[in-house]
Design an enzyme around this catalytic site. Sequence first.
Site, PDB file in Angstrom:
ATOM      1  CB  SER A   1      -2.614  -0.254  -4.349  1.00 46.87           C
ATOM      2  OG  SER A   1      -3.807   0.466  -4.524  1.00 46.87           O
TER       3      SER A   1
ATOM      4  CG  ASN B   1      -1.724   1.278   1.353  1.00 42.96           C
ATOM      5  OD1 ASN B   1      -2.642   1.497   0.570  1.00 42.96           O
ATOM      6  ND2 ASN B   1      -1.382   2.141   2.299  1.00 42.96           N
ATOM      7  CD  GLU B   2      -1.684   5.409   0.509  1.00 42.35           C
ATOM      8  OE1 GLU B   2      -1.126   5.779   1.537  1.00 42.35           O
ATOM      9  OE2 GLU B   2      -2.830   5.771   0.173  1.00 42.35           O
ATOM     10  CB  ILE B   3       5.752   1.542  -0.426  1.00 47.32           C
ATOM     11  CG1 ILE B   3       5.039   0.962   0.806  1.00 47.32           C
ATOM     12  CG2 ILE B   3       7.203   1.881  -0.079  1.00 47.32           C
ATOM     13  CD1 ILE B   3       5.652  -0.282   1.371  1.00 47.32           C
TER      14      ILE B   3
END
Length: 835
Positions: free
Chosen positions: A467, A420-422
């Site tokens: 994502s 997530n979002e890295i």
Amino acid sequence: MKTIELNRNWILTYDDLQQPIQTEIPASVMNDLLQNGRISDPFYRDNEDQAIEIASKDYLYETSFSLDDEMINEDSIKLRFQGLDTLAEIKLNGSLISHTNNMHRMYEFEVKELLNTGENHLSVKLKSPINYIKEKQKELALWGVPDAEEGYPHLRKGHSMFGWDWGPRMPDLGIWRNVNLTSYSKGRIDDVYITQQHHEESVMLNFRIGLEKLTGQAFDMEVTITDPNGKSESTTKKNVALTEEITHKVEQPQLWWPNGYGKQPLYTAEVTLLSEGKTVHKKTIKTGLRTIRVKHEKDEWGKSFEFEVNGLSLFAMGANYIPEDNLLARNSREKTKRLITDCVDANYNMLRVWGGGIYPESYFYELCDEYGLIVWQDFMFACSTYDLNDEFRDTVVHEVIDNVKRLRHHASLGIWCGNNEIEEGWEHWEQMPNDPKRKADYIKLFEYIIPELLKEHDPETFYWSSSPSSGGGFDKPRDPNRGDVHYWEVWHGLKPFTEYEKYHFRFCSEFGFQSFPSIKTIDTFTEPEDRNIFSRVMEKHQKNGAANGKILFYLSENFLYPKDFESLIYASQLLQVEAIKYGVEHWRRNRGRCMGSLYWQLNDCWPVASWSSIDYYGRWKALHYFARKFYAPLLLSVREEGENVEIHVTNDTREAVSAEIEWKLKKNNGEEITGGRISRQVSSLSAERCDTLSFLKNVSATQKRQTYLECSLKVNDKVISNVTHLFVKPKHFTFIDPEIQAAVSETQDAFEIVLSSQSYAKFVELDMTDNDCVFSDNFVDLSPDRKVTIIAEKNSINKEVTLNTFKEQLNIRSIYDMSVHESSNQEAYGQVSSN
Ligand code: BMA
């Protein structure tokens, strides 16, 4: 082969504990202490503060069990821990077996040599996760989100257990999944991997089976497939090798479909290992026959991102799922089932398992299979930097393989996502340190190691490295024209709801808006003096620093100042509806270009102000009732474009529909000014603008404050939906006291409420004072000429109640009741010309 569960008769001790605690697996320290009255409820008021101290100690779980000769005499005995949270030192009969460092993986040990006939003793010492991350962080500082305890990325433990912008800092410890012993001789089935080849009238199932052999004897293998109607067929193979391939043809397959597109038939595959005609080992796997593909292909706008199931492109509708409880031992199939059925009731077809939590229990996926929710599965990495040292790499490889093997056969599994979002963090977050070594580790882990493991263990399921992303390699992860996007300018960026319309994302996998949970939920963690959103206790249960200010900002933009605490809570839930509805309706009107909407977030892990649509106690916020409406397969939506009013229908069913739309322009007292009908054929899986109405040019600014549009959609003579639309912000609309009446009657299985009003009423909420109920509809709009019937099924009320109690407990309010009305003087309305 014999398996015994070792889940009973455990005791918990630690240094300062006078009396040991009896417990069972799943066990967690905080839950055991709570259940035995040693600590007070960690969710109450500011009790969260005691959690870090608890998590700064070590704990010992022990059990004794006895074994008979029969088991001891087998060739191999395996001790299996399905989940250890997290830093465990395991001893069997005094001998050290292992140290563990990853709650997300499974551990299995050969223990035959350590076991005795009769009494045996197993101990699991759990070391403090807090002390561990503190030490590690001193050695090497790793960046992670500031809402969690510093240093959390060092440990493979659910990140959000250390705190998040909706979660308490409560890093509990425990044995969170089953423990068992399995004894066997000769051999066992090590691994079964099933792939499907879909043809016109049949599906070819290919089984890749791996064996462990402890003898030179020959083995035979039988594969039995049982269809959803219970009919079985078998294929047998003699004298099998260590790795074997068996194929099985299913004629006239019954395909699995996501919710809203068809049924969810499931097939059972049984693989049996035989020696001289006798069963040595059997494995059973439930699966569904379907293809799921993610189309990420060049097109006129950029590159698509759409889920294609059995050849059909579908618009993904759902939300993001986070852990259901911070104390994992309290999770249960029953609670998860309720949550999943709540998703189905709100017309979801997808859930994203967000990467900052835990890999859910297998029953979560079984329920998603049964109810038709596609699972977007993140690996458990989120918003952090990691040090890919040898130990970390080794444990992550095990974690990935364990979970991929556990989940790959689920019909519901739609996509694996690295984190997530890295990737976005590296590109766009100022606070993330620009550290080339960590960035290189990122690429190695998410763009090399994990995809390589998937090639081996699940090449059939689409892999997406992060994502949001546009495909990886730090190539514009926020590009609105490619891949998926997390859009947070509405909320974090304080942009108005209308801002959503500026973007035509290909797939919006996160966007959200906060609200407060129901007053009944707030009552569970507050005393009366805390019931002010700026009180210390309310702020303790609001983890997103500036969020209360944001809610008030959006409130000032949209609604009148609420008259009291409860009205503010109600207003916050309406704001959340207005925001998310605006976004979803826009994306669904642009079906084709945009192909998915997953709002942030479905649920809560404790009672808190958050972006969820269902709170910790399972209470539906206004948003969940609206999700049912804006995710309905047939969606009627209204939008203003300058002086024009557009009427749209989005059809996500597999059939074309003849839409009959009726519209009425009405005064705030409900009187009709003008109206009309629109008939339109809307093809399947498409979105159409059905008409553009131009009456608005004849409505003056004053009149706009007293005029609303009411539209209904009828298909096959059945009203599918009814919506109303205001031409000014609700705070500037002149609501008249609607004097809402509710006629309540009782049938065998339900209470029926017929609502009527004297003038226009918006967001009419029904609630029960003490009990909980999911109503057939809620937060409805009323006009004097249109009564609305709402059903409260008795089995959706948490307690048996009589008609009288139901009536007594029924609370009704609308937007009119939210604020103080000093005067009833109204501006004169004037004439609206009809052309
Ligand atoms: C998203 C999520 C979470 C977070 C949420 C709200 O970015 O991935 O990390 O809780 O926003 O800020």
